[in-house]
Motif scaffolding. Sequence first.
Motif, PDB file in Angstrom:
ATOM      1  N   GLY A  86       4.441   0.014   9.512  1.00 19.66           N
ATOM      2  CA  GLY A  86       3.959   1.124   8.709  1.00 19.66           C
ATOM      3  C   GLY A  86       4.597   1.173   7.339  1.00 19.66           C
ATOM      4  O   GLY A  86       5.430   0.343   6.978  1.00 19.66           O
ATOM      5  N   ALA A  87       4.211   2.215   6.599  1.00 18.72           N
ATOM      6  CA  ALA A  87       4.597   2.370   5.205  1.00 18.72           C
ATOM      7  C   ALA A  87       6.054   2.782   5.005  1.00 18.72           C
ATOM      8  O   ALA A  87       6.600   2.605   3.932  1.00 18.72           O
ATOM      9  N   GLU A  91       6.252   7.953   6.812  1.00 18.74           N
ATOM     10  CA  GLU A  91       4.893   7.682   7.266  1.00 18.74           C
ATOM     11  C   GLU A  91       4.829   7.216   8.720  1.00 18.74           C
ATOM     12  O   GLU A  91       3.758   7.142   9.298  1.00 18.74           O
ATOM     13  N   ASN A  94       2.274   3.780  10.792  1.00 23.89           N
ATOM     14  CA  ASN A  94       0.876   4.102  10.508  1.00 23.89           C
ATOM     15  C   ASN A  94      -0.001   2.898  10.180  1.00 23.89           C
ATOM     16  O   ASN A  94      -1.132   3.052   9.756  1.00 23.89           O
ATOM     17  N   ARG A  95       0.534   1.693  10.334  1.00 26.50           N
ATOM     18  CA  ARG A  95      -0.178   0.440  10.052  1.00 26.50           C
ATOM     19  C   ARG A  95      -0.608   0.347   8.581  1.00 26.50           C
ATOM     20  O   ARG A  95      -1.594  -0.305   8.247  1.00 26.50           O
ATOM     21  N   GLY A  96       0.152   1.013   7.711  1.00 25.61           N
ATOM     22  CA  GLY A  96      -0.107   0.971   6.272  1.00 25.61           C
ATOM     23  C   GLY A  96       1.063   0.355   5.532  1.00 25.61           C
ATOM     24  O   GLY A  96       2.040  -0.084   6.132  1.00 25.61           O
ATOM     25  N   ASN A  98       3.548   0.730   1.691  1.00 25.76           N
ATOM     26  CA  ASN A  98       3.926   1.640   0.614  1.00 25.76           C
ATOM     27  C   ASN A  98       3.839   0.906  -0.714  1.00 25.76           C
ATOM     28  O   ASN A  98       3.652  -0.306  -0.746  1.00 25.76           O
ATOM     29  N   ARG A 104       4.736  -3.661  -3.220  1.00 25.92           N
ATOM     30  CA  ARG A 104       4.234  -3.336  -1.887  1.00 25.92           C
ATOM     31  C   ARG A 104       5.376  -3.483  -0.890  1.00 25.92           C
ATOM     32  O   ARG A 104       6.223  -4.354  -1.042  1.00 25.92           O
ATOM     33  N   VAL A 106       6.508  -2.832   3.558  1.00 26.11           N
ATOM     34  CA  VAL A 106       6.111  -2.515   4.929  1.00 26.11           C
ATOM     35  C   VAL A 106       7.347  -2.585   5.815  1.00 26.11           C
ATOM     36  O   VAL A 106       8.269  -3.356   5.565  1.00 26.11           O
TER      37      VAL A 106
END
Length: 123
Positions: A86-87, A91, A94-96, A98, A104, A106
Amino acid sequence: MPVVLNHMIVPAADKGVAAAFFAGLLGVPVSAEAGPFAPVRVNDELTLDFDERRRAEPGHYAFLVDDGTFDALMERLGRDPAIEYGAGPEEGWNRGINRLGGGRGVYVRDPNGHSYEFFTVVP
C-alpha cells in the motif's frame, strides 16, 4: 572512503521462504546459503542475510530505486493478490502507491510482518 552498508541480518521464521519472498519482489535470485543465512544480494554493496535462529521481530527496510525497478516491482505485486502492499502508514495496505517528494513509493508487508519500503525519490 564513504560509509557503505554491506549487509543486514533479517530475522525470519523460515529463512528460505523469507529470502524467496524478498528476492521475488526485486526479481533477483537467492544466493547459496552462507553459514546460517539465506542471502539475497540487493546490489554490489548490500546483501540481506535472512536468519531463522532468532525470533522474527517485524522491522522496516527502505530502498531507493530507479523508475524501471519500481515499475517491475509494481508489475510483480499486481500479479499476486496475496501480497499486502500500500501507499503507506496512513493508507494501510490499500494496494496503492504514494507520491511523496514528487516520486513514487510503496510499502510491502512480508510473511514475517516486516515492512519493505521502495521509493523513487528521497522524500
